[in-house]
Structure formats: C-alpha cells, structure tokens
Motif scaffolding. Structure first.
Motif, PDB file in Angstrom:
ATOM      1  N   ALA A 180      88.932 -89.290   2.394  1.00 20.79           N
ATOM      2  CA  ALA A 180      90.223 -89.374   3.103  1.00 20.79           C
ATOM      3  C   ALA A 180      90.452 -88.142   3.961  1.00 20.79           C
ATOM      4  CB  ALA A 180      91.357 -89.533   2.088  1.00 20.79           C
ATOM      5  N   ARG A 181      90.107 -86.968   3.418  1.00 25.37           N
ATOM      6  CA  ARG A 181      90.267 -85.746   4.202  1.00 25.37           C
ATOM      7  C   ARG A 181      89.324 -85.754   5.402  1.00 25.37           C
ATOM      8  NH1 ARG A 181      90.545 -83.192  -0.914  1.00 25.37           N
ATOM      9  NH2 ARG A 181      88.359 -82.618  -0.719  1.00 25.37           N
ATOM     10  N   GLY A 182      88.114 -86.312   5.205  1.00 24.06           N
ATOM     11  CA  GLY A 182      87.142 -86.379   6.295  1.00 24.06           C
ATOM     12  C   GLY A 182      87.606 -87.290   7.419  1.00 24.06           C
ATOM     13  N   ILE A 183      88.046 -88.502   7.059  1.00 22.96           N
ATOM     14  CA  ILE A 183      88.470 -89.466   8.074  1.00 22.96           C
ATOM     15  C   ILE A 183      89.695 -88.974   8.820  1.00 22.96           C
ATOM     16  CG2 ILE A 183      89.494 -91.762   8.395  1.00 22.96           C
ATOM     17  CD1 ILE A 183      87.607 -92.771   6.236  1.00 22.96           C
ATOM     18  N   SER A 184      90.631 -88.384   8.091  1.00 22.45           N
ATOM     19  CA  SER A 184      91.891 -87.990   8.729  1.00 22.45           C
ATOM     20  C   SER A 184      91.824 -86.578   9.295  1.00 22.45           C
ATOM     21  CB  SER A 184      93.027 -88.061   7.707  1.00 22.45           C
ATOM     22  OG  SER A 184      92.789 -87.122   6.678  1.00 22.45           O
ATOM     23  N   GLY A 185      90.747 -85.842   9.024  1.00 24.97           N
ATOM     24  CA  GLY A 185      90.623 -84.463   9.505  1.00 24.97           C
ATOM     25  C   GLY A 185      91.877 -83.660   9.249  1.00 24.97           C
ATOM     26  N   VAL A 186      92.519 -83.890   8.108  1.00 19.50           N
ATOM     27  CA  VAL A 186      93.871 -83.375   7.913  1.00 19.50           C
ATOM     28  C   VAL A 186      93.898 -81.855   7.777  1.00 19.50           C
ATOM     29  CG1 VAL A 186      93.853 -83.736   5.397  1.00 19.50           C
ATOM     30  CG2 VAL A 186      96.025 -83.673   6.620  1.00 19.50           C
ATOM     31  N   GLN A 187      94.793 -81.265   8.560  1.00 19.12           N
ATOM     32  CA  GLN A 187      95.038 -79.831   8.464  1.00 19.12           C
ATOM     33  C   GLN A 187      96.366 -79.679   7.738  1.00 19.12           C
ATOM     34  OE1 GLN A 187      95.359 -77.917  12.292  1.00 19.12           O
ATOM     35  NE2 GLN A 187      96.065 -76.029  11.344  1.00 19.12           N
ATOM     36  N   VAL A 188      96.381 -78.914   6.647  1.00 21.72           N
ATOM     37  CA  VAL A 188      97.576 -78.843   5.812  1.00 21.72           C
ATOM     38  C   VAL A 188      98.302 -77.518   6.031  1.00 21.72           C
ATOM     39  CG1 VAL A 188      98.455 -79.065   3.467  1.00 21.72           C
ATOM     40  CG2 VAL A 188      96.325 -80.181   4.097  1.00 21.72           C
ATOM     41  N   ARG A 189      99.596 -77.607   6.281  1.00 22.29           N
ATOM     42  CA  ARG A 189     100.412 -76.389   6.398  1.00 22.29           C
ATOM     43  C   ARG A 189     101.461 -76.406   5.297  1.00 22.29           C
ATOM     44  NH1 ARG A 189     102.818 -75.813  12.336  1.00 22.29           N
ATOM     45  NH2 ARG A 189     103.808 -77.765  11.712  1.00 22.29           N
ATOM     46  N   TRP A 190     101.449 -75.399   4.434  1.00 23.04           N
ATOM     47  CA  TRP A 190     102.497 -75.266   3.428  1.00 23.04           C
ATOM     48  C   TRP A 190     103.551 -74.353   4.041  1.00 23.04           C
ATOM     49  CZ3 TRP A 190     102.709 -78.038  -1.076  1.00 23.04           C
ATOM     50  CH2 TRP A 190     101.542 -78.716  -1.433  1.00 23.04           C
ATOM     51  N   ALA A 191     104.485 -74.933   4.767  1.00 21.74           N
ATOM     52  CA  ALA A 191     105.419 -74.133   5.566  1.00 21.74           C
ATOM     53  C   ALA A 191     106.633 -73.683   4.758  1.00 21.74           C
ATOM     54  CB  ALA A 191     105.862 -74.924   6.783  1.00 21.74           C
ATOM     55  N   GLY A 192     107.022 -74.444   3.719  1.00 18.40           N
ATOM     56  CA  GLY A 192     108.245 -74.084   3.007  1.00 18.40           C
ATOM     57  C   GLY A 192     108.067 -73.838   1.522  1.00 18.40           C
ATOM     58  N   CYS A 193     106.859 -74.056   1.013  1.00 22.07           N
ATOM     59  CA  CYS A 193     106.596 -73.816  -0.418  1.00 22.07           C
ATOM     60  C   CYS A 193     105.100 -73.698  -0.618  1.00 22.07           C
ATOM     61  CB  CYS A 193     107.153 -74.967  -1.260  1.00 22.07           C
ATOM     62  SG  CYS A 193     106.458 -76.573  -0.833  1.00 22.07           S
ATOM     63  N   ARG A 194     104.690 -73.341  -1.838  1.00 25.78           N
ATOM     64  CA  ARG A 194     103.267 -73.254  -2.180  1.00 25.78           C
ATOM     65  C   ARG A 194     102.910 -74.466  -3.034  1.00 25.78           C
ATOM     66  NH1 ARG A 194     101.089 -71.141   1.258  1.00 25.78           N
ATOM     67  NH2 ARG A 194      99.233 -71.356   0.002  1.00 25.78           N
ATOM     68  N   PRO A 195     101.613 -74.868  -3.022  1.00 31.45           N
ATOM     69  CA  PRO A 195     101.223 -75.944  -3.944  1.00 31.45           C
ATOM     70  C   PRO A 195     101.318 -75.422  -5.376  1.00 31.45           C
ATOM     71  CG  PRO A 195      99.307 -75.056  -2.786  1.00 31.45           C
ATOM     72  CD  PRO A 195     100.507 -74.421  -2.172  1.00 31.45           C
ATOM     73  N   GLU A 196     102.118 -76.078  -6.206  1.00 32.84           N
ATOM     74  CA  GLU A 196     102.287 -75.616  -7.583  1.00 32.84           C
ATOM     75  C   GLU A 196     102.210 -76.804  -8.522  1.00 32.84           C
ATOM     76  OE1 GLU A 196     105.535 -72.741  -8.436  1.00 32.84           O
ATOM     77  OE2 GLU A 196     105.708 -72.694  -6.249  1.00 32.84           O
ATOM     78  N   GLU A 197     101.864 -76.503  -9.787  1.00 33.63           N
ATOM     79  CA  GLU A 197     101.708 -77.580 -10.763  1.00 33.63           C
ATOM     80  C   GLU A 197     103.020 -77.964 -11.425  1.00 33.63           C
ATOM     81  OE1 GLU A 197      98.100 -77.806 -13.316  1.00 33.63           O
ATOM     82  OE2 GLU A 197      97.565 -75.987 -12.250  1.00 33.63           O
ATOM     83  N   LYS A 198     104.147 -77.688 -10.786  1.00 28.60           N
ATOM     84  CA  LYS A 198     105.413 -78.106 -11.392  1.00 28.60           C
ATOM     85  C   LYS A 198     105.801 -79.502 -10.914  1.00 28.60           C
ATOM     86  CE  LYS A 198     107.871 -74.760  -8.838  1.00 28.60           C
ATOM     87  NZ  LYS A 198     109.087 -74.043  -8.497  1.00 28.60           N
TER      88      LYS A 198
END
Lengths: 218, 334
Positions: free
Chosen positions: A16-34
């Motif tokens: 999915a990441r390959g097909i969509s070439g997705v660039q991810v921006r965490w602009a307002g928070c960080r990825p967290e396990e909550k």
C-alpha cells in the motif's frame, strides 16, 4: 482485545505504501501507542489501507479501520478486512433509512456501541466521518457517528488526518490504481467539549481536518 | 593505462545473451575511480563536520554529507545492476522511468477522465518500451512511443468523453512519457548496440554516459557555487550561472576525454561526445527546472536525501541519453 498480527499485514502495508507513494507528515502530534480515533477525508477505497499502512508497525497493530459492511463483507475482501486489517465492519446509512427520529437514534446507537466495543481499552480506530467517498475537491458534511463516539469516550484523542491525491490514484468506479504520490498529514488532536452540541462539534472537527490540506504549495 | 588499450581483448565475443561484465578490467578501473572519489568526498565531509563553527556552516555540511551518502547508495545500485548484466540495467532504468513518470504526473493537473490513459502509460507503454530493448527490436523501440503511443494517448482521453482542457491534458501526458520513458530508455538501449571491436564491453558505454552526465551536473553545481555571478535565466533557476555552466561542462569534457580508453572513441571523439553530454545535460536541467517553476515546486519529490526526487537527479540524463545513443549508433555501430 489482544492484537493478533496476520503475517500478510506488514506485506500488504508495504504494498500500500508502495502504490500510494505516501509521504507522511505528523504536523500536530507524534505517532504514539495510546488510544486514539483517527478521522480522515474519504475519496478512495484505498484510503483506510493507506492510512493504516502509514502508521508505525506497533501502532498499526493496535489500530482498526472502520469500513462499510456492504463493500467489505464478501469473498477475498471479507478475508482481508476481517483477518488482516482487523476492520470493524458497520452497516452504513442506518440513520438515513430510519423512518423516524427514534429509529435513527437507535440505529446510530447500535453503530456507536459496536465501535466502542471494538476499541475496548487498548485499540484505536480509523474513521471516515463523511461516510461516502467524495471527488477530492471538497470535504462533504460529517455524519453524526464521530460525535456520538466522542461523547461515549471523551478521554480518547481525536486525531484529524488529511489524505491528498488518493482520488487520483484510485478514483470512484475504477479497479486499477495509478501509482502517483500521495500525502498524508496528521493534525493536532481535539477533544469534545462538555457542553458542546452536535453541530458545533462536527463543524469544528471538519475544520480541523480541512485545515491540513496543502492548498497547492509544497 | 596499464590495463591495456581498448583493443586489448578484441576477440572476447559474448557467448550468452545476458553476459555479466565481471571480467571487464577497464570497467573495474572505472568502478575503482568512482569508489576513490566517494571515499575522498566522505573523508572531506567528515573533516569539515569537525571544523564547522556556526549553525549555518553545520547545515551546509550536513546537506553535503547527506548528498554524499545518497551518492554512495546510487552508485552501489547502479554498479550492482550493471554487473548483473543487461536485464539488471533494463529493470533499473525501467523502474527509474516509472518513478520519474509518477513524480511528473503527480505535479501536473490531470482529470478523472485521464485515469485509464495513465493506467496504460504506467502498466503497458513504459514496460513495453523496455521489453522492446530486451528483445532487441530496434525498429519498434524507436517508433513505439513517438508514433504509436503519441496517437493512442489523445484517442484514449477522447474516448473518456471529457473535453475540458483536452489538448493540454493530452500534451502534458505525451511530454511526460517522452521524457521519462522514451528518452531515458535510450541509456540502457546502449547495451544492444553492436560496435565492432567493442562487443561484450557495452556496459562501459552506459557507465561512461552516466558518469560524464552526472559528473557534469555535480561540477556545474560546484563551479557555480564557487565562481557563479552571471545568471543564465534567473526566472528559471537562480543556481544556473554562465560561470558554472562553462566551467562544469568543460571539466566534464576533460573527464570524458581522459576516460577515452574505456570507450570505442579516440581521445578527440571522446572530447566531442562528452561535450555533447554536458550541453544536453545542462538543457535537461534547465527545461525540467522551468517545469518545476511553472507548477510552483522546488523539487519533483523527496525520495533521495539531499537531492530531491528521482526526476531532479536524472533530468540531465533524460536529455543526454537519446542524443548520445544516436551519435554512437550512427558513427560507431555496425
């Protein structure tokens, strides 16, 4: 609920990441396990797969997409949705079909019950509050599910996310994707106010999501 | 060079179609030279990092070191695919075409009605172009995109029924396929030319093209940074100066001339072809910059750390490859 990770999950996430070439921006928070509820704009069947795939592996293992039962309940799609993505399948349009106010409330309550149960104490959700896919030019009005779920679990962070270009990668009515580049922006989490009414909250949530759009600049 | 003149192994004829190039001593010298330059660049970067005094200097040096690290990776991938043989290079350049086309199409406005045309462009036209090289069908390779795909694209868009901005949409997709797929495919197509006295060494020719082209890019950049004053087209790119252009292209020509022993050329012919590669490379960078300014972005992508997108790195190669290919084919191939 314990997170059982299907062996295909990381492979499909990479595809999915390959097909969509997705660039991810965490602009307002960080990825967290909550525990969180990610809510995003909806223009393509690939949306939830891409958003799910863009999360870091350990976060992804505890994040369940919410998907339409009528589209994902048969054959291979059902297998992928239930076993790999661990999607929560819901019957959409229940409130619209209802004959009166009471029936609509009951239908909404059933869906929210199902979502709250699916989250339990550990899992996050991916939600598309517009309910149906748009053209990508504008964001449609939010359905009320997000409001009722926020009311039920007011302590959970609601994270707005905006997906760009997915409507060009796999638009409505097409089967084969064109592998263009997409952009996914996560914004700052919001919470529902104690006295906030439905309309006000949904407008605020919609504005928080729409503000993440890149608007042509790079 | 102590390894011998170009005619040193003249009779080593390829016995299989996909012969690896491991035994090619002169290719090994070229690899070694690039390796030396990379080691030197990394060493200089490490020293500069220690001596940087303020934040601005740190930022510049970090960017320089990121670029060097990316060069290590790019050179490793290129060298590896070259060693695998023709299939390796074809797969590499085929993927580069698709990645470049993806960056280009992402930036230009297309409409819903273009979707099926784009599916054809990515999954049929571009792979077919590289397949034609693999089966050595030169005649169809040369005309498939400029004639067949050229007519197919507007037809397919018209069939979708949306006439809004029709000509622009068709022309922009055609341009993208010409640059990203057709032009670039001429680089690995060097591997199917039959040059008398050079059979089995064609990998060197591809390496030579890429080396002179990319060196020209780097040298124009460095030369422009050090001495650049007079801008060539300030609207298009503030970094392109006459000093950088002349200095960089002349240095690349000198490099290309010095490497004549690895090619089928005499030193004078090597000078001429390197000059052409440098000039065309400059043209490629200029044209692709103009497109970026037109759509309002700085880079086509962000896939290569410190460099931007694939298309930012290979824009010069897209222009140099077809002309170099046809020069070699016309004057040297059997």
């Amino acid at each position: 609920m314990s997170a059982v990770i299907h062996p295909l999950a990381s492979v499909l996430a990479a595809v999915a990441r390959g097909i969509s070439g997705v660039q991810v921006r965490w602009a307002g928070c960080r990825p967290e396990e909550k525990q969180r509820i990610y809510f995003a704009n909806h223009t393509s069947h690939l949306d939830f797969v891409v958003l799910w795939a863009a999360l870091p592996g350990e976060v992804r293992a505890r994040t369940r997409p919410v998907a339409a039962k009528d589209y994902w309940e048969k054959g291979l799609k059902a297998y992928l949705a239930q076993r790999v993505f661990r999607a929560v399948l819901v019957h959409r349009g229940g409130t619209a079909q209802a004959g009166n106010r009471e029936e609509a409330r009951a239908a909404a309550r059933t869906v929210v019950d199902r979502l709250a149960e699916a989250m339990g104490e550990t899992d996050s959700l991916i939600l598309f509050p517009e309910g149906k896919r748009g053209t990508g030019e504008t964001v449609g009005p939010f359905r009320s599910g997000l409001y009722y779920l926020a009311k039920r679990r007011p302590e959970v962070e609601l994270v707005p996310a905006y997906l760009e270009n997915m409507n060009r990668i796999l638009p409505k009515g097409e089967v084969l994707p064109v592998p263009l580049l997409s952009l996914l922006t996560f914004g700052a989490p919001i919470h529902i106010g104690e006295t906030e009414d439905k309309r006000g909250f949904l407008e605020r949530a919609c504005a928080a999501m729409s503000a993440l759009r890149r608007k042509g600049e790079s | 060079m102590s390894t011998g003149s170009p005619g040193y192994f003249p009779q080593r004829v390829a016995t299989t179609r996909w012969v690896p190039h491991v035994e090619d001593t002169q290719l090994a010298w070229l690899f070694g030279g690039v390796l030396g330059v990379l080691v030197l660049a990394s060493a200089i970067g490490a020293v500069l990092k220690q001596t940087a005094k303020n934040d601005a200097a740190h930022a510049t040096i970090n960017n320089l070191n990121a670029r060097t690290r990316a060069w290590w990776k790019m050179c490793a991938i290129f060298a590896l695919t070259l060693l695998i043989g023709r299939i390796g290079s074809l797969v590499l350049f085929g993927l580069l075409s698709l990645l470049a086309l993806r960056e280009y199409i992402t930036l230009i406005p297309t409409r819903r009605g273009d979707h099926r045309t784009l599916v054809w462009s990515f999954f049929v036209i571009t792979p077919l172009q590289y397949y034609l090289i693999a089966i050595r069908w030169y005649g169809f390779f040369a005309i498939m995109i400029p004639a067949v795909a050229f007519l197919f694209i507007p037809t397919r868009i018209a069939m979708a029924g949306d006439t809004e901005h029709f000509l622009e949409r068709a022309a922009k997709i055609q341009f993208g396929i010409m640059i990203c797929s057709y032009c670039l495919s001429h680089a690995p197509a060097l591997l199917i030319l039959r040059i008398p006295g050079f059979v089995g060494h064609d990998a060197r020719l591809l390496f030579y093209l890429v080396l002179v082209d990319q060196s020209s890019d780097v040298l124009q950049y460095v030369w422009g940074r050090l001495t650049g004053r007079h801008k060539i087209a300030a609207q298009v790119s503030p970094n392109k100066t006459w000093e950088g252009f002349v200095g960089g292209v002349l240095m690349a020509t000198a490099l290309g001339t010095a490497l004549w022993w690895a090619t089928p050329f005499t030193p004078l012919q090597a000078a001429g072809t390197s000059l052409v590669i440098g000039l065309l490379g400059f043209a490629g960078g200029l044209v692709m910059s103009a497109i970026k300014r037109d759509v309002g972005v700085k880079d086509f992508g962000a896939i290569i750390e410190g460099h931007g997108g694939i298309l930012d790195r290979i824009d010069s190669l897209c222009f140099a490859a077809p002309i170099f290919f046809h020069l070699v084919r016309y004057f040297f191939a059997a």
